[in-house]
Scaffold this active site. Structure first.
Site, PDB file in Angstrom:
ATOM      1  CG  ASP A  92      -7.981  -1.893   2.398  1.00  0.00           C
ATOM      2  OD1 ASP A  92      -6.804  -1.075   2.565  1.00  0.00           O
ATOM      3  OD2 ASP A  92      -8.748  -1.270   3.121  1.00  0.00           O
ATOM      4  CG  ASP A 111       8.915  -6.581   6.267  1.00  0.00           C
ATOM      5  OD1 ASP A 111       8.583  -7.679   6.936  1.00  0.00           O
ATOM      6  OD2 ASP A 111       8.232  -6.502   6.498  1.00  0.00           O
ATOM      7  CG  ASN A 112       8.652  -3.363   9.894  1.00  0.00           C
ATOM      8  OD1 ASN A 112       8.267  -3.198   8.771  1.00  0.00           O
ATOM      9  ND2 ASN A 112       7.419  -3.771  10.564  1.00  0.00           N
ATOM     10  NE  ARG A 152      -0.277   0.609   4.517  1.00  0.00           N
ATOM     11  CZ  ARG A 152      -1.381   0.456   6.244  1.00  0.00           C
ATOM     12  NH1 ARG A 152      -2.539   1.529   5.545  1.00  0.00           N
ATOM     13  NH2 ARG A 152      -0.264   0.389   7.319  1.00  0.00           N
ATOM     14  CG  ASP A 155       7.461  -0.017   7.668  1.00  0.00           C
ATOM     15  OD1 ASP A 155       6.803   1.162   7.613  1.00  0.00           O
ATOM     16  OD2 ASP A 155       8.032  -1.188   7.490  1.00  0.00           O
ATOM     17  CE  LYS A 195       3.708   3.107   6.572  1.00  0.00           C
ATOM     18  NZ  LYS A 195       3.852   2.910   7.971  1.00  0.00           N
ATOM     19  NE  ARG A 228      10.728  -1.775   3.127  1.00  0.00           N
ATOM     20  CZ  ARG A 228       9.904  -1.357   4.242  1.00  0.00           C
ATOM     21  NH1 ARG A 228       9.604  -1.437   5.201  1.00  0.00           N
ATOM     22  NH2 ARG A 228       9.646   0.135   3.448  1.00  0.00           N
TER      23      ARG A 228
END
Length: 479
Positions: A127, A254-255, A95, A264, A115, A185
């Site tokens: 979504d 991934d963070n 997203r 994040d 974001k 990352r």
């Protein structure tokens, strides 16, 4: 893109050009009724952007990704990751979009990233949108971290989209425009390593070295030097988190950035009562990312980074493992050194000098952690009260030995914050913003942007939460 005559925006596309295998060209979704909720004027100026122009229709178009310069190449970035310890081979910007890179006033390359800008091919059924509350939280907490001197991505703006978002309930939609040294990352390297593309892995590592650790190019083994640099940067970052009582909440690979910036901000929060087992995240039911676990989790994540780099570190697998293992095993030493030095500053004590006072100081640090936990002391206010000479009975014997080291209480005032984004105040501000009142948010943002300056009239911002608040407090990731 239509740009006002006095505003020329140039968005580079170095990442998209150098690493097209990790970049999916994409466009942000339209925003039916976009309006700026909060704009970071100081950061905008630092980036060479006119804050007044950013509030114009064309500026809002840039902040939402709906009007970008003709030469821009917005992309969704691909990466993998371990999420709560479980391997997920394909994550990516589900997203989010990297609009491109800006050059700031200090000639540094900075990512401009969105974001909540809509679904991408990495969305995995989501979504692709975001709600006002979580985006305002990231703006607030990231700016607090910046004011505290902690490396972090920063929020340039939060823009309401005019599109409702369904979570537990129907909520107002928003997106965040944030800035980072890069969005590389640990998961970026895992994604490429899992594919077994050695040439791409080398290009990715060279890209990371060029952006963040150019001195590594002069090392005998540049890729081992990259690993050493990231280990050191992350050790310093996690130490800073621990020193201010920050809990990230979702320390998936991934963070974790290669740059050493905090990234994040989802279910993040700050400690009130000191307890290493504190977990606020609603999705961390096992306490994997509890406050006290953060250093060990960081070391685990770095081991995954080292694994991804093995083919570059040495052709001989056994030699590569040996070198990488030694580098990761340096993390505890780096972390303890950074944390100990920071805690000494919090207590107004001199740096280590190798004498008897130094041994006493080390004992005092160990004992203090046990006392803080046993007494459930408010972590932030404890150090400010200590500097003022306000000592609770349980700490008297400890404080007598601390005073014998002649602490510099003036120095303590300069490194121990009066104000942090206390959880009850954050929730109060977000609830008001959700009802259309941004004043509590703006006041809290102003307070935490100058965390060390005690100011009359702001006493409630330095007070712990009501006693019953923390017992049931949870934070949510907002996806």
């Amino acid at each position: 893109m239509s740009i006002a005559p006095d505003s020329t925006v140039v968005l580079g596309h170095r990442f998209a050009t150098e690493l097209p295998e990790l970049a999916v060209r994409w466009q942000a979704e339209s925003t039916p009724d976009a309006r700026v909720l909060v704009l970071n004027d100081a950061l905008a100026t630092e980036l060479g952007l006119d804050p007044a122009w950013l509030r114009s229709p064309d500026g809002i178009g840039l902040l939402t990704g709906t009007r970008v310069p003709a030469a821009a190449q917005p992309v969704a970035q691909g990466y993998a990751g371990h999420q709560f310890g479980g391997w997920v081979p394909r994550l990516g910007d589900g997203r989010a979009l990297l609009l491109g890179e800006l050059v700031d006033g200090r000639q540094r390359l900075r990512d401009l990233h969105l974001k909540g800008s809509g679904r991408t091919p990495f969305a995995r059924g989501g979504d692709g949108l975001a709600a006002v509350g979580p985006m305002l939280r990231e703006h607030l907490i990231s700016e607090a971290m910046y004011a505290l001197g902690i490396p972090t991505t920063r929020s340039l703006a939060v823009v309401a989209t005019g599109r409702p978002v369904r979570r537990e309930t129907l909520q107002d939609g928003a997106l965040l425009a944030r800035v980072a040294a890069s969005h590389l990352r640990v998961g970026s390297f895992q994604y490429v390593a899992a594919a077994g593309d050695l040439a791409l892995l080398r290009r990715l590592a060279d890209h990371a070295i060029g952006r963040h650790y150019p001195d590594a190019t002069r090392a005998d083994n540049p890729y081992l030097a990259l690993l050493d640099s990231v280990v050191s940067a992350q050790a310093g970052l996690i130490a800073r988190w621990m020193l201010v009582g920050f809990i990230h909440g979702v320390m998936n690979t991934d963070n974790m950035t290669i740059s050493g910036e905090t990234i994040d901000y989802g279910p993040c929060a700050f400690l009130d009562a000191f307890d290493p087992n504190t977990v606020f995240s609603s999705i961390d039911s096992w306490g994997r990312y509890a406050y006290g676990n953060q250093p060990s989790v960081a070391a685990w994540n770095l081991a995954r980074f080292a694994e991804a780099l093995l083919p570059l570190i040495a052709d001989d697998q056994e030699k590569a493992v040996e070198l990488a293992t030694a580098a990761v095993q340096d993390f505890p030493q780096h972390y303890v050194a950074a944390w100990s030095a920071g805690m000494r500053r919090k207590l107004g004590l001199a740096a280590e000098v190798g004498n008897r006072d130094d041994a006493v100081a080390r004992e005092l640090l160990d004992e203090l952690m046990g006392l803080l936990e046993g007494e459930h002391a408010d972590y932030t206010s404890f150090f400010r009260r200590l500097a003022r000479g306000t000592i609770e009975p349980a700490f008297e014997a400890w404080a007598a030995r601390w005073r014998s080291l002649d602490p510099d209480v003036g120095a303590m005032q300069r490194v121990n914050p009066v104000y942090i984004p206390r959880n009850h105040l954050v929730e109060e501000a977000l609830a008001a913003a959700g009802a259309g009142d941004m004043d509590p948010f703006d006041r809290l943002l102003a307070v935490i942007s100058a965390p060390y300056d005690e100011r009359p009239g702001f006493e409630r911002y330095a007070e712990p939460a009501p006693e019953d608040f923390g017992r049931c407090y949870q934070t949510f990731c907002g996806t």
